[in-house]
Design an enzyme around this catalytic site. Structure first.
Site, short mmCIF file in Angstrom:
data_model
loop_
_atom_site.label_atom_id
_atom_site.label_comp_id
_atom_site.label_asym_id
_atom_site.label_seq_id
_atom_site.Cartn_x
_atom_site.Cartn_y
_atom_site.Cartn_z
N SER A 198 0.93 -1.30 0.25
CA SER A 198 0.10 0.35 -0.05
C SER A 198 0.87 1.53 -0.40
CB SER A 198 -1.20 -0.05 1.22
OG SER A 198 -1.91 0.77 1.19
N ASP A 294 -8.15 -2.43 -7.62
CA ASP A 294 -7.29 -2.73 -5.93
C ASP A 294 -8.47 -2.09 -5.10
OD1 ASP A 294 -5.11 -2.39 -3.96
OD2 ASP A 294 -5.90 -0.59 -3.87
N HIS A 361 -6.77 -5.67 -1.75
CA HIS A 361 -5.05 -5.12 -1.28
C HIS A 361 -4.68 -5.68 -0.96
CE1 HIS A 361 -4.41 -0.97 -0.92
NE2 HIS A 361 -4.34 -1.01 0.60
#
Length: 416
Positions: A198, A294, A361
């Site tokens: 991330s 995502d 994710h």
């Protein structure tokens, strides 16, 4: 067909992370923190045999100004390698969104994302950080490090706000951490992998060449970005939610001076915080691991609450199986934008790809998506195997999934 993980989260947590400008107070910010934690952590509680690794604060960091948002020292978790992995190092940069204004940065000071006072004293090492060969076949016996994230600008800021006692020192934290790890044995590494998830995935892109330059040319060094391909995309209302946010992060935290000049010599600083404008110019071999849809970007960049005031996208946002044909086409266009963004990058022989058509994710940190019997696959090859094949040059890996809904191996995120 493999199972699909259904992760449940209350609707209150689906508001924009650092994107809302409303003044609803602490509860709203807590909800944003909750969503971040949920997306980036393994939903399962650590098992009885899980590896718990203690927090180490970086001694001397404060004297260098390498501090978290609140001025406390940064930290990391290190589990030593053994056997054939004794001289190999894996650095995992923690993710956790960004803070783009004084209010959200001040709030982060009261959480583990802005202060080491609130960091867990020990964390579970799973997925790419696991010390078990059956869970992490290629990296289990390496020296494995989790560098904690407490600056709010992907380890790239430089500045401070004296009135609110905020320290934007991400770049210094990066430098102090690397100096400490080199002194603890990383300088002797025969091979090293910089990874991140991330906001940490963006950081691994920003710092990839810096990481490579720490080592002699004889050291095998590569980088992995997991869920770090944040796109400069248009939201459902035609706005640019993420660009607006990134612009504020770059300005507030003094990020410009730490962005690659290969980009800033040609584009504005905000554009140079977007990976799509960076990856093609990275010298060091890099692997991009990303879900084509995502989950964070769908919720917070493409369909933020501010862009859907009437809730017409709500059901689609919560569960992609409820999207109508027009909405699904919008998401397919986003996937196409991602594939276009990595086109030049993908042509380099040294780079690798695993772009699966999932609503997910961060797939390297969770055991179920990294390496399990039913973990996501492209061409019958799991994420962990693909990354390992690429790192050790066993075979080229340029895995791009067909478009949704063709992949039955996804562990999709569904919110209720």
């Amino acid at each position: 067909m493999n199972r699909v993980s259904i992760w449940v989260l209350s609707l209150c947590c689906l508001v924009g992370i650092g994107l809302s400008r409303s003044e609803d107070g602490v509860e709203e910010l807590k909800a944003k923190e909750s969503l971040l934690s949920y997306l980036e952590k393994d939903a399962a509680s650590p098992g009885a045999n899980s590896l718990m690794v203690p927090l180490t604060l970086i001694q001397g960091a404060v004297s260098k100004g390498a501090v978290c948002l609140d001025g406390t020292p940064p930290g990391y978790h290190l589990d030593r390698g053994f056997g054939s992995g004794s001289n190999s190092w894996l650095i995992q940069l923690e993710g956790g969104g960004w803070c783009d204004n004084i209010r959200t940065c001040v709030f982060r000071k009261t959480t583990r994302r802005g202060s080491s006072k609130f960091m867990e004293k020990q964390i579970n090492f799973t997925g790419i950080l696991s010390n078990k060969a059956e869970e992490n076949p290629d990296f289990y016996n390496w020296n494995r490090v989790k560098l904690r994230y407490c600056d709010g600008a992907s380890f790239a800021g430089e500045g401070q706000n004296e009135a609110n006692r905020l320290y934007f020192r991400g770049q210094r934290i990066w430098s102090a951490a690397m100096e400490e790890l080199m002194a603890r044995g990383m300088q002797n590494a025969e091979q090293a992998l910089l990874s991140g998830c991330s906001a940490g995935g963006l950081a691994s892109i920003l710092h990839c060449d810096e990481f490579k330059d720490l080592f002699p040319k004889t050291t095998k060094v590569k980088c992995l970005s997991d869920a770090g391909m944040f796109l400069d995309a248009t939201n459902v209302a035609g706005g640019h939610t993420l660009r607006d946010m990134y612009g504020s992060v770059v300005t507030l935290q003094g990020v410009q001076k730490n962005l690659p000049n290969t980009c800033t010599s040609q584009m504005d600083p905000t554009s140079c915080f977007f990976p799509q404008n960076l990856v093609a110019n990275i010298r060091t071999p890099m692997f991009l691991l990303n879900a084509a849809y995502d989950a964070w970007q769908v919720h917070e960049s493409l369909i933020p609450s501010s862009a859907d005031p009437h809730g017409s996208w709500r059901e689609c946002k919560m569960d992609h199986s409820h999207c109508n044909s027009t909405q699904m086409q919008f998401l397919q266009d986003f996937r196409n934008q991602m594939l276009n963004a990595i086109n030049v990058f993908s042509k380099s022989n040294q780079n690798g790809l695993f772009i699966n058509s999932c609503f997910a994710h961060c797939q390297s940190e969770k055991q179920d998506t990294w390496y399990e019997n039913d973990s996501p696959r492209i061409g019958n090859k799991a994420v962990a195997v693909s990354v390992g094949d690429w790192f050790f040059d066993r075979t080229a890996v340029k895995a791009i999934d067909c478009a949704y809904p063709c992949d039955s191996t996804c562990h999709d995120l569904v919110f209720k």
